[in-house]
Design a protein around this motif. Structure first.
Motif, PDB file in Angstrom:
ATOM      1  N   ASN A  92      -4.888  -6.293  -9.434  1.00  0.00           N
ATOM      2  CA  ASN A  92      -5.269  -5.759  -8.123  1.00  0.00           C
ATOM      3  C   ASN A  92      -4.967  -4.272  -8.030  1.00  0.00           C
ATOM      4  N   PHE A  93      -3.818  -3.865  -8.585  1.00  0.00           N
ATOM      5  CA  PHE A  93      -3.423  -2.453  -8.568  1.00  0.00           C
ATOM      6  C   PHE A  93      -4.456  -1.582  -9.293  1.00  0.00           C
ATOM      7  N   MET A  94      -4.924  -2.081 -10.450  1.00  0.00           N
ATOM      8  CA  MET A  94      -5.875  -1.296 -11.251  1.00  0.00           C
ATOM      9  C   MET A  94      -7.306  -1.390 -10.731  1.00  0.00           C
ATOM     10  N   MET A  95      -7.662  -2.515 -10.108  1.00  0.00           N
ATOM     11  CA  MET A  95      -9.058  -2.730  -9.727  1.00  0.00           C
ATOM     12  C   MET A  95      -9.313  -2.617  -8.224  1.00  0.00           C
ATOM     13  N   SER A  96      -8.272  -2.468  -7.414  1.00  0.00           N
ATOM     14  CA  SER A  96      -8.444  -2.554  -5.958  1.00  0.00           C
ATOM     15  C   SER A  96      -9.427  -1.525  -5.411  1.00  0.00           C
ATOM     16  N   GLU A  97      -9.380  -0.326  -5.962  1.00  0.00           N
ATOM     17  CA  GLU A  97     -10.277   0.723  -5.441  1.00  0.00           C
ATOM     18  C   GLU A  97     -11.738   0.374  -5.709  1.00  0.00           C
ATOM     19  N   LYS A  98     -12.005  -0.217  -6.886  1.00  0.00           N
ATOM     20  CA  LYS A  98     -13.384  -0.600  -7.214  1.00  0.00           C
ATOM     21  C   LYS A  98     -13.847  -1.782  -6.366  1.00  0.00           C
ATOM     22  N   ILE A  99     -12.917  -2.703  -6.088  1.00  0.00           N
ATOM     23  CA  ILE A  99     -13.296  -3.922  -5.380  1.00  0.00           C
ATOM     24  C   ILE A  99     -13.320  -3.722  -3.865  1.00  0.00           C
ATOM     25  N   THR A 100     -12.234  -3.174  -3.325  1.00  0.00           N
ATOM     26  CA  THR A 100     -12.121  -3.063  -1.860  1.00  0.00           C
ATOM     27  C   THR A 100     -12.364  -1.645  -1.337  1.00  0.00           C
ATOM     28  N   GLY A 101     -12.387  -0.676  -2.240  1.00  0.00           N
ATOM     29  CA  GLY A 101     -12.592   0.706  -1.813  1.00  0.00           C
ATOM     30  C   GLY A 101     -11.320   1.409  -1.380  1.00  0.00           C
ATOM     31  N   LYS A 102     -10.170   0.709  -1.441  1.00  0.00           N
ATOM     32  CA  LYS A 102      -8.900   1.369  -1.101  1.00  0.00           C
ATOM     33  C   LYS A 102      -7.824   0.950  -2.089  1.00  0.00           C
ATOM     34  N   GLN A 103      -6.875   1.851  -2.280  1.00  0.00           N
ATOM     35  CA  GLN A 103      -5.793   1.603  -3.228  1.00  0.00           C
ATOM     36  C   GLN A 103      -4.652   0.835  -2.563  1.00  0.00           C
ATOM     37  N   ILE A 104      -3.874   0.142  -3.403  1.00  0.00           N
ATOM     38  CA  ILE A 104      -2.657  -0.501  -2.907  1.00  0.00           C
ATOM     39  C   ILE A 104      -1.671   0.609  -2.563  1.00  0.00           C
ATOM     40  N   THR A 105      -1.030   0.490  -1.417  1.00  0.00           N
ATOM     41  CA  THR A 105      -0.143   1.561  -0.950  1.00  0.00           C
ATOM     42  C   THR A 105       1.182   1.550  -1.724  1.00  0.00           C
ATOM     43  N   GLU A 106       1.876   2.677  -1.636  1.00  0.00           N
ATOM     44  CA  GLU A 106       3.188   2.796  -2.289  1.00  0.00           C
ATOM     45  C   GLU A 106       4.181   1.799  -1.678  1.00  0.00           C
ATOM     46  N   LYS A 107       4.082   1.592  -0.382  1.00  0.00           N
ATOM     47  CA  LYS A 107       4.976   0.653   0.307  1.00  0.00           C
ATOM     48  C   LYS A 107       4.766  -0.777  -0.216  1.00  0.00           C
ATOM     49  N   GLU A 108       3.496  -1.169  -0.385  1.00  0.00           N
ATOM     50  CA  GLU A 108       3.193  -2.504  -0.928  1.00  0.00           C
ATOM     51  C   GLU A 108       3.708  -2.643  -2.350  1.00  0.00           C
ATOM     52  N   THR A 109       3.555  -1.575  -3.129  1.00  0.00           N
ATOM     53  CA  THR A 109       4.016  -1.589  -4.521  1.00  0.00           C
ATOM     54  C   THR A 109       5.530  -1.756  -4.587  1.00  0.00           C
ATOM     55  N   ILE A 110       6.259  -0.975  -3.800  1.00  0.00           N
ATOM     56  CA  ILE A 110       7.725  -1.053  -3.793  1.00  0.00           C
ATOM     57  C   ILE A 110       8.180  -2.441  -3.349  1.00  0.00           C
ATOM     58  N   LYS A 111       7.536  -2.964  -2.311  1.00  0.00           N
ATOM     59  CA  LYS A 111       7.898  -4.292  -1.804  1.00  0.00           C
ATOM     60  C   LYS A 111       7.692  -5.354  -2.887  1.00  0.00           C
ATOM     61  N   TYR A 112       6.535  -5.285  -3.572  1.00  0.00           N
ATOM     62  CA  TYR A 112       6.265  -6.299  -4.603  1.00  0.00           C
ATOM     63  C   TYR A 112       7.274  -6.177  -5.754  1.00  0.00           C
ATOM     64  N   PHE A 113       7.518  -4.964  -6.235  1.00  0.00           N
ATOM     65  CA  PHE A 113       8.410  -4.795  -7.387  1.00  0.00           C
ATOM     66  C   PHE A 113       9.863  -5.135  -7.057  1.00  0.00           C
ATOM     67  N   ASN A 114      10.255  -4.956  -5.816  1.00  0.00           N
ATOM     68  CA  ASN A 114      11.590  -5.375  -5.399  1.00  0.00           C
ATOM     69  C   ASN A 114      11.726  -6.892  -5.553  1.00  0.00           C
ATOM     70  N   LYS A 115      10.717  -7.626  -5.088  1.00  0.00           N
ATOM     71  CA  LYS A 115      10.717  -9.093  -5.186  1.00  0.00           C
ATOM     72  C   LYS A 115      10.647  -9.528  -6.652  1.00  0.00           C
ATOM     73  N   PHE A 116       9.749  -8.904  -7.417  1.00  0.00           N
ATOM     74  CA  PHE A 116       9.572  -9.286  -8.829  1.00  0.00           C
ATOM     75  C   PHE A 116      10.850  -9.035  -9.632  1.00  0.00           C
ATOM     76  N   THR A 117      11.502  -7.900  -9.388  1.00  0.00           N
ATOM     77  CA  THR A 117      12.724  -7.567 -10.126  1.00  0.00           C
ATOM     78  C   THR A 117      13.813  -8.598  -9.868  1.00  0.00           C
ATOM     79  N   GLN A 118      13.953  -9.019  -8.619  1.00  0.00           N
ATOM     80  CA  GLN A 118      14.947 -10.051  -8.299  1.00  0.00           C
ATOM     81  C   GLN A 118      14.666 -11.338  -9.067  1.00  0.00           C
TER      82      GLN A 118
END
Length: 197
Positions: free
Chosen positions: A96-122
């Motif tokens: 989704n991070f790599m393809m979101s702009e092509k699919i939805t026309g907008k990028q995943i935000t930095e806030k969404e990225t930080i939130k996801y990686f915080n959960k994944f790291t745990q």
């Protein structure tokens, strides 16, 4: 395979061999002790008692080893049940991070990225294999420290990412047999062949 994973595997093999040898030595001494105790009896009676004792010991040992292996398989299955959703979410996020702009026309935000990686790291700290934790830590540091104005033109980061994906597949039970460099990247990067040389 990382050296820590190899050390862990060798430790498990050595421990298993020590347990088997210990059980074998124990059985030998028990049988020897029984032979000494029953040596005064008639040969037929002593042989029958020794055979019965040996049968009981073999049965007990078989049950103990069976229970140990069953428990080990149960733990591995439980770990796999935790790992698969975690890794599936990781791959889904990256695609989704790599393809979101092509699919939805907008990028995943930095806030969404930080939130996801915080959960994944745990989750990774608890459920991930040593090899995946090590590769993710290395890849994350490279990714975070890379200058966004000067991306790596050699595609090295993507091939490092592919190593991480292969380790994830291995951790969920895949053999990765026959997969060559670029095969996983080729699933979502159209011109990967240009970078393989």
């Amino acid at each position: 395979m990382s050296s820590s994973t190899q050390k862990t595997q060798w430790w498990h093999v050595a421990l298993s061999l020590m347990i088997i040898i210990g059980i074998g030595i124990g059985v030998f001494f028990v049988i020897k002790w029984l032979i000494i105790i029953f040596s005064g009896l008639q040969k037929e009676v002593a042989a029958a008692i020794i055979a019965a004792t040996g049968t009981v010991l073999v049965s007990v040992i078989s049950v103990m080893v069976g229970k140990y292996l069953e428990r080990k398989r149960s733990i591995e299955q439980e770990l796999r049940n935790k790992k698969i959703p975690m890794y599936n979410g990781f791959v889904e996020f990256w695609l989704n991070f790599m393809m979101s702009e092509k699919i939805t026309g907008k990028q995943i935000t930095e806030k969404e990225t930080i939130k996801y990686f915080n959960k994944f790291t745990q989750e990774l700290m608890v459920w991930g294999s040593d090899e995946v934790v090590s590769l993710w830590s290395q890849y994350r540091r490279k990714f975070v420290n890379q200058d966004p104005e000067k991306p790596d033109p050699s595609f090295n980061n993507m091939f490092e990412f592919e190593k991480l994906l292969l380790a994830i597949r291995k951790d969920t039970g895949h053999k990765n047999k026959g997969l060559k460099r670029g095969d996983l990247l080729g699933l979502f990067i159209n011109d990967i062949d240009k970078h393989l040389s």
